[in-house]
Scaffold this active site. Structure first.
Site, PDB file in Angstrom:
ATOM      1  CG  ASP A 123      10.791  12.772 -28.374  1.00 44.70           C
ATOM      2  OD1 ASP A 123      11.699  13.488 -27.911  1.00 44.70           O
ATOM      3  OD2 ASP A 123       9.626  12.786 -27.945  1.00 44.70           O
TER       4      ASP A 123
ATOM      5  CG  ASP B 275       9.854  15.282 -17.298  1.00 41.11           C
ATOM      6  OD1 ASP B 275      10.184  16.416 -17.694  1.00 41.11           O
ATOM      7  OD2 ASP B 275      10.297  14.233 -17.804  1.00 41.11           O
TER       8      ASP B 275
END
Length: 251
Positions: free
Chosen positions: A131, A7
């Site tokens: 998510d 990330d």
């Protein structure tokens, strides 16, 4: 397959705790981390542009292009997400040499447009990233916009909707687990893999022990994305790959 996660915020490798931008841990140069993963046997990298995810105007395209080139040179496949809002964004990434493009909130907020992408592009080059927040009644509700907004849309509803246009890859994250090292939600993956056996599911969030890799593989997932455990040296990618290969898959 074990897929290490990378990330990026402002050119730096980071991890967020439960998706909170104010809870960042920094791990330095993404190129050196990528190099380590190559040395430890990586075959694919999961790259997320967190600047782009928060604001598409801030997408780190030059860095993504360079990291993709580095990955390809090292014979790695790469899947990338963060700030994908238009078909041209997908075209740009595929032109860079990216293997799969990750579609998150846009798939929930603009389903009609995204379903058209599944017919325009090869569905194998698209990953639906969902998510989810699981409430007290075990409803699996999709959360969007960097986990800032909870919807009333159920996980199963979204998968079924995109299954009709050739959905191949789903990355599913239980947000209560991500970046926490609290362990994976094995039951979640068992149920969705059983319900949609032709979809390749990627498990993400909370993997803290090698034993969880055994459990996750037996749940039926196609791959596991691991970030913080590698960065904090809980175990190595080499060990995780070995564990995956030794596990008996539900096939």
């Amino acid at each position: 397959m074990i897929i290490p996660a990378l990330d990026i915020i402002n050119g730096d490798a980071v991890r967020l705790y439960q998706g909170k931008y104010q809870s960042q841990s920094h791990y330095g140069n993404p190129y050196s981390i990528l190099s380590t993963y190559v040395q430890q046997g990586a075959t694919m990298i999961h790259l997320v542009d967190l600047d782009g995810a928060r604001n598409p105007k801030n997408r780190q395209l030059s860095l993504i292009k360079e990291l993709t080139h580095t990955a390809i040179t090292s014979h790695l496949k790469i899947q990338i997400g963060g700030g994908i809002r238009h078909a041209t964004d997908i075209k740009t990434l595929l032109k860079f040499g990216v293997n799969r493009v990750i579609l998150g909130s846009i798939a929930i907020t603009h389903p009609k447009k995204v379903k058209q992408w599944f017919t325009y592009f090869n569905p194998s080059s698209l990953v639906l990233a969902l998510d989810i927040y699981i409430d007290s009644k075990n409803n699996r509700k999709v959360v969007i916009h960097g986990w800032q907004k909870e919807t009333n849309i159920q996980l199963e509803e979204v998968i079924e909707n995109y299954n009709s246009v050739g959905l191949k890859h789903v990355l599913c994250t239980d947000i209560s687990k991500d970046g926490t090292l609290l362990g994976s939600n094995i039951n979640l993956y068992q149920s969705i893999c059983y319900k949609w056996p032709k979809i390749s599911f990627q498990a993400s969030g909370g993997v803290a022990k090698l034993t969880e890799i055994l459990q996750l593989r037996s749940s039926g997932v196609n791959s596991i994305i691991i970030g913080r455990s590698f960065l904090e040296k809980k175990f190595t990618l080499t060990e995780a790959i070995s564990c995956w290969q030794n596990a008996s898959s539900r096939v």
